[in-house]
Design a protein around this motif. Sequence first.
Motif, short mmCIF file in Angstrom:
data_model
loop_
_atom_site.label_atom_id
_atom_site.label_comp_id
_atom_site.label_asym_id
_atom_site.label_seq_id
_atom_site.Cartn_x
_atom_site.Cartn_y
_atom_site.Cartn_z
N LEU A 26 60.12 29.93 19.70
CA LEU A 26 58.98 29.06 19.44
C LEU A 26 58.89 28.16 20.44
O LEU A 26 57.67 27.51 20.80
N GLY A 27 59.76 27.14 20.69
CA GLY A 27 59.94 26.18 21.74
C GLY A 27 59.74 26.41 23.08
O GLY A 27 58.95 25.87 23.63
N GLY A 28 60.05 27.60 23.46
CA GLY A 28 59.98 28.12 24.76
C GLY A 28 58.68 28.28 24.83
O GLY A 28 57.99 28.21 26.13
N ALA A 34 52.46 24.46 27.43
CA ALA A 34 52.27 23.09 28.43
C ALA A 34 52.33 23.29 29.92
O ALA A 34 51.69 22.66 30.49
N ILE A 35 53.31 24.11 30.26
CA ILE A 35 53.24 24.24 31.72
C ILE A 35 52.19 24.99 32.32
O ILE A 35 51.57 24.48 33.53
N ASP A 36 51.58 25.88 31.73
CA ASP A 36 50.61 26.91 32.12
C ASP A 36 49.10 25.98 31.83
O ASP A 36 48.39 25.93 32.83
N GLU A 37 48.99 25.33 30.68
CA GLU A 37 47.67 24.80 30.61
C GLU A 37 47.70 23.24 30.71
O GLU A 37 46.79 22.80 30.26
N SER A 52 50.03 10.81 29.61
CA SER A 52 51.44 10.77 29.11
C SER A 52 52.08 11.89 29.95
O SER A 52 51.56 13.02 30.14
N PRO A 53 53.39 11.56 30.45
CA PRO A 53 54.11 12.61 31.29
C PRO A 53 54.64 13.82 30.36
O PRO A 53 54.82 14.67 30.82
N ILE A 54 54.38 13.46 28.96
CA ILE A 54 54.92 14.55 28.19
C ILE A 54 53.58 15.02 27.46
O ILE A 54 53.50 14.92 26.05
N TYR A 55 52.65 15.77 28.30
CA TYR A 55 51.52 16.27 27.69
C TYR A 55 51.41 17.40 27.35
O TYR A 55 51.82 18.32 27.93
N PHE A 56 51.00 17.70 26.02
CA PHE A 56 50.95 19.26 25.69
C PHE A 56 49.53 19.48 25.33
O PHE A 56 48.89 18.52 24.50
N PRO A 57 48.89 20.49 25.87
CA PRO A 57 47.56 20.97 25.48
C PRO A 57 47.38 21.12 24.14
O PRO A 57 46.14 21.40 23.51
N ILE A 58 48.33 21.34 23.20
CA ILE A 58 48.35 21.93 21.77
C ILE A 58 48.78 20.75 21.15
O ILE A 58 49.47 20.26 21.46
#
Length: 151
Positions: A26-28, A34-37, A52-58
């Motif tokens: 799930l983490g992968g 995050a990398i793709d989007e 934020s350098p740790i940006y997650f689109p979800i």
Amino acid sequence: MANDIRSMASLLMILNFAMYIALLGLGGWAMNQAIDEGFFIGPTLELPAHFSPIYFPIGNAATGFFVIFALIAGVVGVASSISGFDVMRSSEHAGAASAAVIAWALTMLAMGFAWKEVELEGSRNATLKTMEAFTIILSVTQFLYTLVLYG
């Protein structure tokens, strides 16, 4: 008595191993999203004010930290379970017990970010909610596994 402890440790070890593998999967997936989007910026553009350098689109603001620490906890948890296989074969379990404590500590750290992610609400999907649940459950089962190894 020794066989009961060994069988309890074996049961918890197999359960934790399977749950840590699921957490890694799930983490992968979340890291791949995050990398793709994620946020892409060109060479002539400026960073936004709240970048934020740790940006997650979800998810929300805690998602990036949660996913990263859950992945680290998952890898150490799998290593802890693998070192626990020696407990089934021998009576020496100091290495497995110390690995279990480290895995539990990292899982507790990831669980803290999971609680923060739940508290902030936001647009979390079913996969992130499942990952949060696995992390919270693993914090308890890894603690029990550690107690059994020290008991």
